[in-house]
Design a protein around this motif. Structure first.
Motif, PDB file in Angstrom:
ATOM      1  N   GLY A 146       0.792  -1.222   0.000  1.00 58.03           N
ATOM      2  CA  GLY A 146       0.000   0.000   0.000  1.00 58.03           C
ATOM      3  C   GLY A 146       0.821   1.267   0.000  1.00 58.03           C
ATOM      4  N   MET A 147       2.136   1.144  -0.138  1.00 61.09           N
ATOM      5  CA  MET A 147       2.995   2.325  -0.175  1.00 61.09           C
ATOM      6  C   MET A 147       2.895   3.039  -1.521  1.00 61.09           C
ATOM      7  SD  MET A 147       6.183   0.631   1.873  1.00 61.09           S
ATOM      8  CE  MET A 147       7.203   2.056   2.078  1.00 61.09           C
ATOM      9  N   LEU A 148       2.526   2.301  -2.561  1.00 60.87           N
ATOM     10  CA  LEU A 148       2.246   2.857  -3.887  1.00 60.87           C
ATOM     11  C   LEU A 148       0.836   2.455  -4.278  1.00 60.87           C
ATOM     12  CD1 LEU A 148       5.372   2.063  -6.123  1.00 60.87           C
ATOM     13  CD2 LEU A 148       4.625   4.298  -5.326  1.00 60.87           C
ATOM     14  N   GLU A 149       0.180   3.308  -5.036  1.00 58.09           N
ATOM     15  CA  GLU A 149      -1.158   2.994  -5.530  1.00 58.09           C
ATOM     16  C   GLU A 149      -1.061   2.585  -6.995  1.00 58.09           C
ATOM     17  OE1 GLU A 149      -5.294   5.434  -6.032  1.00 58.09           O
ATOM     18  OE2 GLU A 149      -4.092   5.786  -4.234  1.00 58.09           O
ATOM     19  N   PRO A 150      -1.674   1.474  -7.372  1.00 63.40           N
ATOM     20  CA  PRO A 150      -1.603   1.054  -8.778  1.00 63.40           C
ATOM     21  C   PRO A 150      -2.343   2.030  -9.691  1.00 63.40           C
ATOM     22  CG  PRO A 150      -3.110  -0.356  -7.560  1.00 63.40           C
ATOM     23  CD  PRO A 150      -2.464   0.559  -6.566  1.00 63.40           C
ATOM     24  N   THR A 151      -1.801   2.249 -10.881  1.00 63.00           N
ATOM     25  CA  THR A 151      -2.477   3.105 -11.860  1.00 63.00           C
ATOM     26  C   THR A 151      -3.522   2.316 -12.637  1.00 63.00           C
ATOM     27  OG1 THR A 151      -0.712   2.683 -13.453  1.00 63.00           O
ATOM     28  CG2 THR A 151      -0.521   4.677 -12.106  1.00 63.00           C
ATOM     29  N   HIS A 158      -7.825  -9.467   0.004  1.00 68.00           N
ATOM     30  CA  HIS A 158      -8.208  -8.094   0.334  1.00 68.00           C
ATOM     31  C   HIS A 158      -7.564  -7.146  -0.673  1.00 68.00           C
ATOM     32  CE1 HIS A 158      -9.924  -9.311   4.167  1.00 68.00           C
ATOM     33  NE2 HIS A 158      -8.828 -10.034   4.366  1.00 68.00           N
ATOM     34  N   ASN A 159      -8.350  -6.222  -1.187  1.00 63.63           N
ATOM     35  CA  ASN A 159      -7.842  -5.217  -2.115  1.00 63.63           C
ATOM     36  C   ASN A 159      -7.032  -4.201  -1.315  1.00 63.63           C
ATOM     37  OD1 ASN A 159      -7.552  -2.896  -3.756  1.00 63.63           O
ATOM     38  ND2 ASN A 159      -9.332  -3.491  -4.959  1.00 63.63           N
ATOM     39  N   ILE A 160      -5.753  -4.060  -1.634  1.00 65.78           N
ATOM     40  CA  ILE A 160      -4.872  -3.179  -0.869  1.00 65.78           C
ATOM     41  C   ILE A 160      -5.325  -1.721  -0.940  1.00 65.78           C
ATOM     42  CG2 ILE A 160      -3.162  -2.819  -2.699  1.00 65.78           C
ATOM     43  CD1 ILE A 160      -2.365  -3.297   1.028  1.00 65.78           C
ATOM     44  N   ALA A 161      -5.990  -1.325  -2.018  1.00 63.96           N
ATOM     45  CA  ALA A 161      -6.427   0.065  -2.173  1.00 63.96           C
ATOM     46  C   ALA A 161      -7.632   0.393  -1.294  1.00 63.96           C
ATOM     47  CB  ALA A 161      -6.753   0.348  -3.636  1.00 63.96           C
ATOM     48  N   ASP A 185      -6.740  -4.593   6.579  1.00 64.93           N
ATOM     49  CA  ASP A 185      -6.937  -6.046   6.534  1.00 64.93           C
ATOM     50  C   ASP A 185      -5.859  -6.729   5.701  1.00 64.93           C
ATOM     51  OD1 ASP A 185      -9.241  -6.034   8.137  1.00 64.93           O
ATOM     52  OD2 ASP A 185     -10.511  -5.595   6.411  1.00 64.93           O
ATOM     53  N   ALA A 186      -5.494  -6.132   4.581  1.00 63.61           N
ATOM     54  CA  ALA A 186      -4.478  -6.718   3.703  1.00 63.61           C
ATOM     55  C   ALA A 186      -3.116  -6.764   4.388  1.00 63.61           C
ATOM     56  CB  ALA A 186      -4.392  -5.930   2.401  1.00 63.61           C
ATOM     57  N   ARG A 187      -2.774  -5.722   5.112  1.00 63.09           N
ATOM     58  CA  ARG A 187      -1.454  -5.658   5.759  1.00 63.09           C
ATOM     59  C   ARG A 187      -1.278  -6.700   6.859  1.00 63.09           C
ATOM     60  NH1 ARG A 187      -0.342   0.852   5.976  1.00 63.09           N
ATOM     61  NH2 ARG A 187       0.373   1.018   3.819  1.00 63.09           N
ATOM     62  N   LYS A 188      -2.346  -7.269   7.352  1.00 65.70           N
ATOM     63  CA  LYS A 188      -2.253  -8.330   8.365  1.00 65.70           C
ATOM     64  C   LYS A 188      -1.600  -9.584   7.795  1.00 65.70           C
ATOM     65  CE  LYS A 188      -6.274  -6.708  10.900  1.00 65.70           C
ATOM     66  NZ  LYS A 188      -7.669  -6.969  11.287  1.00 65.70           N
ATOM     67  N   PHE A 189      -1.551  -9.698   6.476  1.00 66.82           N
ATOM     68  CA  PHE A 189      -0.984 -10.865   5.815  1.00 66.82           C
ATOM     69  C   PHE A 189       0.468 -10.655   5.396  1.00 66.82           C
ATOM     70  CE2 PHE A 189      -5.488 -11.403   5.402  1.00 66.82           C
ATOM     71  CZ  PHE A 189      -5.692 -12.765   5.466  1.00 66.82           C
TER      72      PHE A 189
END
Length: 69
Positions: free
Chosen positions: A35-40, A49-52, A57-61
């Motif tokens: 999640g440090m960069l956002e996909p274009t 889980h969608n990181i955006a 929730d995604a970072r728990k993995f």
């Protein structure tokens, strides 16, 4: 920085290593997945889980230890 058509699965309860040459997109991949960069375009899923939209929730993995020079 660009990634094109990247897809992979990292099994649960295992250490997964991302290896490649300089400029291959390893850091970009991890920055997108954390999640440090956002996909274009496209979607980054971590543990389904969608990181955006579900960053917490995604970072728990993830376990990420970036190195800075």
């Amino acid at each position: 920085m660009a990634l094109n058509s990247l897809s992979f699965v990292a099994p649960c309860n295992q250490v997964t290593v991302l290896l490649g040459k300089n400029g291959a997109g390893k850091s970009t991949t991890m920055n997108l997945l954390s999640g440090m960069l956002e996909p274009t375009s496209g979607t980054c899923l971590v543990g389904e889980h969608n990181i955006a939209t579900q960053t917490t929730d995604a970072r728990k993995f993830l376990g990420l230890c970036p190195q800075f020079l």
